[in-house]
Design a protein around this motif. Sequence first.
Motif, PDB file in Angstrom:
ATOM      1  N   ASN A  95     -20.662  -0.673 -44.723  1.00 36.52           N
ATOM      2  CA  ASN A  95     -21.420  -1.172 -43.426  1.00 36.52           C
ATOM      3  C   ASN A  95     -22.664  -0.752 -43.488  1.00 36.52           C
ATOM      4  N   LYS A 153     -24.688   0.449 -45.616  1.00 36.85           N
ATOM      5  CA  LYS A 153     -25.380   0.101 -46.741  1.00 36.85           C
ATOM      6  C   LYS A 153     -25.868  -1.335 -46.586  1.00 36.85           C
ATOM      7  N   ASN A 154     -24.993  -2.160 -45.986  1.00 41.98           N
ATOM      8  CA  ASN A 154     -25.329  -3.479 -46.121  1.00 41.98           C
ATOM      9  C   ASN A 154     -25.751  -4.305 -44.851  1.00 41.98           C
ATOM     10  N   CYS A 155     -25.751  -3.365 -43.552  1.00 37.08           N
ATOM     11  CA  CYS A 155     -26.104  -4.068 -42.372  1.00 37.08           C
ATOM     12  C   CYS A 155     -27.681  -4.443 -42.386  1.00 37.08           C
ATOM     13  N   GLN A 156     -27.777  -5.435 -41.425  1.00 41.55           N
ATOM     14  CA  GLN A 156     -29.138  -5.838 -41.284  1.00 41.55           C
ATOM     15  C   GLN A 156     -29.640  -5.405 -40.110  1.00 41.55           C
ATOM     16  N   ARG A 157     -28.878  -5.223 -38.927  1.00 43.75           N
ATOM     17  CA  ARG A 157     -29.281  -4.994 -37.709  1.00 43.75           C
ATOM     18  C   ARG A 157     -28.586  -3.471 -37.129  1.00 43.75           C
ATOM     19  N   TRP A 158     -29.061  -2.641 -36.966  1.00 42.27           N
ATOM     20  CA  TRP A 158     -28.637  -1.520 -36.204  1.00 42.27           C
ATOM     21  C   TRP A 158     -28.986  -1.324 -34.736  1.00 42.27           C
ATOM     22  N   PRO A 187     -22.649 -11.913 -39.038  1.00 36.25           N
ATOM     23  CA  PRO A 187     -23.515 -11.300 -39.761  1.00 36.25           C
ATOM     24  C   PRO A 187     -24.623 -10.845 -39.124  1.00 36.25           C
ATOM     25  N   ASP A 188     -24.956 -11.252 -37.881  1.00 35.65           N
ATOM     26  CA  ASP A 188     -25.751 -11.045 -37.038  1.00 35.65           C
ATOM     27  C   ASP A 188     -25.263  -9.901 -35.989  1.00 35.65           C
ATOM     28  N   SER A 196     -24.908  -6.110 -34.384  1.00 40.72           N
ATOM     29  CA  SER A 196     -25.563  -4.815 -34.529  1.00 40.72           C
ATOM     30  C   SER A 196     -24.448  -3.815 -34.874  1.00 40.72           C
ATOM     31  N   GLU A 252     -29.526   5.650 -41.864  1.00 36.50           N
ATOM     32  CA  GLU A 252     -30.162   5.484 -40.461  1.00 36.50           C
ATOM     33  C   GLU A 252     -29.454   6.839 -39.652  1.00 36.50           C
TER      34      GLU A 252
END
Length: 166
Positions: free
Chosen positions: A39, A41-46, A137-138, A140, A157
């Motif tokens: 998660n 590595k692949n997450c788009q929104r922190w 997928p959106d 956080s 992060e």
Amino acid sequence: MGELHIRYRNEGTTMPLIIPDSVLINTPPETLFAHIRENSKNCQRWLKQEPAHSGIALLCGSGPSIRRDLDDIRAKQAQGAHVFALNAAAKYLNDNGIHPDFQVMIDAKEESVDLIGPAKHHLFGATVDPKCFEVKPDASLFQLQVDDDDLQADIEEPVTLVPGQR
């Protein structure tokens, strides 16, 4: 497994009763670490840290007692409080006319994917099964705490903690 101590003070006593307790995690550590690595590595929104403010957050669990608080939750949300639905509470609240501002999930079990419900925003701990991000997928992502130096080195992060007040 972690150890915690519950403090209880009987009325009229001078010292608290300290009860040792053990916390058992429902998922093997290797599964948790695999989820955190994937998660992260692949997450788009922190989830990013925000400055402290005086907003009101209602943390709503899905236990049986929430039924008696629905009117109060509805009224406080109408006054500007933010509703944080924990796990399956998102579906229950929505079914009862309260659209949560946030759904928060940290459980690593694969079955937790079925608990994803309607909310304006979804906040997933890095421990959740990666399939949760396939459904939302959106969402956080946030880190709770990583107490493993090798694992921490894999996470780019910084850890985001969500503090609160008593």
